[in-house]
Enzyme design. Structure first.
Site: not given
Ligand code: NAD
Ligand code: DAU
Length: 386
Positions: A87, A137-139, A191, A193, A195, A290
């Protein structure tokens, strides 16, 4: 011996681009098996040509299904598992977090467990040539500061600039710090966390059992076949429909954009040359605020369609809770060890991307029917006023 890839999540955005990338670069002896649950984000049509031609064996099912996953290992004996299945949308993780742990954490454990059962020899050693690659992911690193203001981004550091010296652009930075592989994990959304949890479990399989693993942590991808809940395809679709363009907060958050084919090339390099147990950061050296993305997409849609640019559609809306301010990857280790660099300048990649969505209206039409409209109505209640 030809290689067999098990690509989980291969009907989603990056997974389907990766399937095409591998199918295009290797002959038919290379087998590609896709396992995908076809959630709202999965679209078998993305790889229909490869399935029809026999290049891809498609298995419809979940990475959480132990019996199914075991049967895939038994039947196909994959050399590489490339785990894209997840997800992936931060906004959905805020309104419905549970599935994010179920899929991203427990699904990864199910795959690791199956790989260990099938790849480990009785003496504890591992079959040669096997690798489990976790697409992260970089997140997971959290949020970086934006130290430079809107009007004054600065040149990226000299060492990083050298990496993209052959590229046709002048990358800028909005802050002093970059994420390296040593940056502590500090995820901030359900999300990221989930990953990060999966990353730690993958490393646990490496340290405890000696499983040959790699983790890649990549920045924001853009390109064809991305589900239009994500910023760039959402903008392109809304402009065409004359709908407001929701910009969270003041539009100042910064992401590091990577053209999806560059990501695919990096994944291939990690699979073939990465040292077991290592993490590799992958990023575009393409930081953008953005609002600048929004303006560029508006201008390109106008240019390609011969219409007036719809800056009037820009709609500043309530910010995403816990919205990470800035992501910026230092891909120096990946470049030095694997010889990979992000080759696509944003000015080129975004043109290709906008053109692809304009040329593929039917693709967009198909994916935004049904569930998407309901999601959009709930997520953007303030702005959903066509
Ligand atoms: P996506 O949402 O477009 O695709 C995800 C795919 O996974 C879909 O095809 C979906 O059907 C499938 N899937 C979901 N649950 C599943 C399950 N239980 N079993 C099998 N398949 C399942 O995602 P994406 O943007 O292509 O991202 C792919 C991977 O790359 C993810 O792991 C994501 O965390 C990571 N990533 C994405 C980006 C980005 O910018 N999109 C950047 C860095 C890392
Ligand atoms: O950094 C990698 C990550 O990039 C991946 O791990 C995720 O799977 C992927 O979804 C992406 O996460 P982001 O949250 O950065 O992507 P998204 O497209 O949702 O948003 C990009 C930026 O645009 C972010 O700062 C939020 C903002 N945004 C997004 C949407 C959907 C808006 O301003 N308006 C919007 O409507």
């Amino acid at each position: 011996m030809a290689t067999t890839y098990l690509v989980t999540g291969g009907a989603g955005f990056i997974g389907s681009n990766f399937v095409k990338y591998i199918a295009g670069r290797h002959d038919a002896a290379t087998r590609i098996v896709v396992l995908d649950a076809l959630t709202y984000a999965g679209n078998a049509a993305n790889i229909e040509a490869e399935i029809k031609s026999g290049r891809v064996e498609f298995v419809h099912g979940s990475i959480n299904d132990t019996t199914l996953v075991d049967s895939i290992f038994a039947e196909y004996d994959p050399d590489y598992v490339v785990n894209f299945a997840a997800e992936t949308h931060v906004d959905r993780s805020i309104t419905g977090p549970k599935i994010f742990s179920e899929t991203n954490v427990m699904g990864t454990v199910t795959l690791l467990d199956a790989a260990a059962r099938h790849w480990r020899l009785p003496d504890g050693a591992w079959w040669d040539g096997k690798k489990f690659l976790q697409i992260s992911t970089d997140e997971v690193y959290g949020s970086l500061a934006r130290d430079y203001d809107e009007a004054q981004p600065i040149d990226i550091p000299e060492t990083l600039r050298e990496l993209v010296s052959r590229r046709n652009d002048t990358p800028v930075s909005f802050g002093k710090k970059f994420f390296t592989e040593q940056t502590p994990l500090s995820p901030r959304s359900p999300y990221s966390a989930a990953k990060a949890s999966a990353d730690m479990l993958v490393m646990a399989w490496y340290h405890t059992y000696g499983m040959p693993v790699n983790i890649t942590r990549c920045s924001n991808n853009y390109g064809p076949m991305q589900f239009p809940e994500k910023l760039i395809p959402l903008l392109i679709n809304n402009i065409q429909e004359g709908r407001p363009l929701p910009v969270y907060g003041r539009g100042l958050n910064v992401r590091d954009w990577l053209y999806v084919d560059d990501h695919c090339a990096a994944i291939e390099a990690v699979l073939e040359k990465g040292t077991a147990g290592e993490v590799y950061n992958i990023g575009g050296l393409n930081e953008k605020a953005n609002i600048d993305i929004v303006r560029e997409v508006i201008a390109l849609v106008a240019e390609y369609t011969g219409t007036e640019p719809r800056y009037d559609l820009i709609d500043y809306v309530t910010d995403r809770p816990g919205h990470d301010m800035r992501y910026a990857i230092d891909p120096g280790k990946t470049a030095a060890e694997l010889g990979w660099i992000p080759m696509t300048a944003f000015s080129e990649g975004i043109r290709r991307t906008v053109k692809w969505y304009l040329d593929n209206r039917q693709w967009m039409h198909n994916v935004i029917s049904g569930e998407y409209r309901e999601y959009y109505r709930k997520q953007y209640k303030q702005t959903d006023r066509p």
